[in-house]
Design a protein around this motif. Structure first.
Motif, PDB file in Angstrom:
ATOM      1  N   THR A  10       0.861  -1.182   0.000  1.00 39.11           N
ATOM      2  CA  THR A  10       0.000   0.000   0.000  1.00 39.11           C
ATOM      3  C   THR A  10       0.896   1.230   0.000  1.00 39.11           C
ATOM      4  O   THR A  10       1.715   1.406   0.903  1.00 39.11           O
ATOM      5  CB  THR A  10      -0.919   0.028   1.236  1.00 39.11           C
ATOM      6  OG1 THR A  10      -1.732  -1.140   1.247  1.00 39.11           O
ATOM      7  CG2 THR A  10      -1.806   1.266   1.217  1.00 39.11           C
ATOM      8  N   ASP A  12      -3.954   7.550   0.982  1.00 41.36           N
ATOM      9  CA  ASP A  12      -3.969   6.549  -0.078  1.00 41.36           C
ATOM     10  C   ASP A  12      -4.789   7.097  -1.243  1.00 41.36           C
ATOM     11  O   ASP A  12      -5.976   7.398  -1.091  1.00 41.36           O
ATOM     12  CB  ASP A  12      -4.584   5.251   0.452  1.00 41.36           C
ATOM     13  CG  ASP A  12      -4.438   4.104  -0.531  1.00 41.36           C
ATOM     14  OD1 ASP A  12      -3.798   4.297  -1.577  1.00 41.36           O
ATOM     15  OD2 ASP A  12      -4.978   3.017  -0.245  1.00 41.36           O
ATOM     16  N   ASN A  30      -5.510   6.032  -4.926  1.00 41.05           N
ATOM     17  CA  ASN A  30      -5.411   5.155  -6.083  1.00 41.05           C
ATOM     18  C   ASN A  30      -5.944   5.802  -7.357  1.00 41.05           C
ATOM     19  O   ASN A  30      -5.544   5.439  -8.461  1.00 41.05           O
ATOM     20  CB  ASN A  30      -6.169   3.852  -5.816  1.00 41.05           C
ATOM     21  CG  ASN A  30      -5.498   3.020  -4.735  1.00 41.05           C
ATOM     22  OD1 ASN A  30      -4.280   2.949  -4.677  1.00 41.05           O
ATOM     23  ND2 ASN A  30      -6.289   2.406  -3.871  1.00 41.05           N
TER      24      ASN A  30
END
Length: 207
Positions: free
Chosen positions: A133, A140, A142
């Motif tokens: 990750t 985070d 993505n």
């Protein structure tokens, strides 16, 4: 003296028949009563041993072993004398994740008294690989566009690695298409199954 009406050894001075059987089950040669048990590669061959012992004072016959997941288990004999043991064996293919199965042994003595014993076993089937990750400044992201960062400001990328392998991972390296590659932690430390390690861009451990 005469025998009792039920034919058992209950005459004066004689021991009463006390049939008994014990069962010890093993997975790949190890005893794993508690989960998660033995870690094995998913898809590999698993061998279960069912070790029976006549722990009573009467010979046993009609010895049968079964498993709630495997089914009927083949044994080298169907009789077991007092104090003796025998091992029955079965094989299977390891599945992914936690697996528990229970073996059951039954037998009877010369008077038809049935005795039973059970024992459970566990293994965890793991797939080889490592999970990663990546975060930018602690988030985070993505999907684009990601966080808004002022031009010229410092950007910190963290890489959280989780070992999904059965065996220890002694070499840890992260390759980033933009930042290049670097090692995570010191190679002298083992990274065991389920362990997690976070590193920043410079490769230093943060914990």
């Amino acid at each position: 003296m005469n025998a009792g009406v039920d034919g058992k050894n209950n005459n004066f001075g004689e021991l009463a028949a006390t049939p008994a059987i014990t069962l010890l089950k093993k997975t790949n040669g190890t005893d794993n009563t508690l989960a998660p048990g033995l870690y094995v590669p998913a898809g590999s061959v698993v061998t279960w041993d069912y070790i029976l012992t006549n722990s009573g004072n009467d010979p046993l016959s009609a010895v049968v072993v079964s498993d709630d997941k495997v089914g009927a288990i083949t044994c080298p004999a169907t009789t077991l004398d007092v104090g003796l043991s025998m091992t029955c064996t079965a094989k299977g293919t390891a599945i992914v994740g936690q697996y528990t199965n229970v073996g059951t042994a039954t037998a009877q003595d010369a008077f038809g008294t049935v005795v039973t014993a059970t024992n459970s076993e566990n293994y965890f089937g793991a797939l080889p690989g490592i999970a990663i990750t990546k975060t930018t400044n602690g988030t985070d992201n993505n999907a684009a566009p990601g966080p808004t960062i002022a031009a010229g400001a410092t950007v910190t990328w963290n890489y959280l690695l989780t070992n999904m392998r059965v065996e220890d991972s002694r070499r840890r390296r992260v390759d980033d298409v933009h930042q290049g590659w670097y090692r995570c932690g010191r190679s002298v430390h083992e990274h065991r199954h389920g362990d997690r390690r976070r590193s920043d861009r410079s490769g230093g451990d943060l914990f």
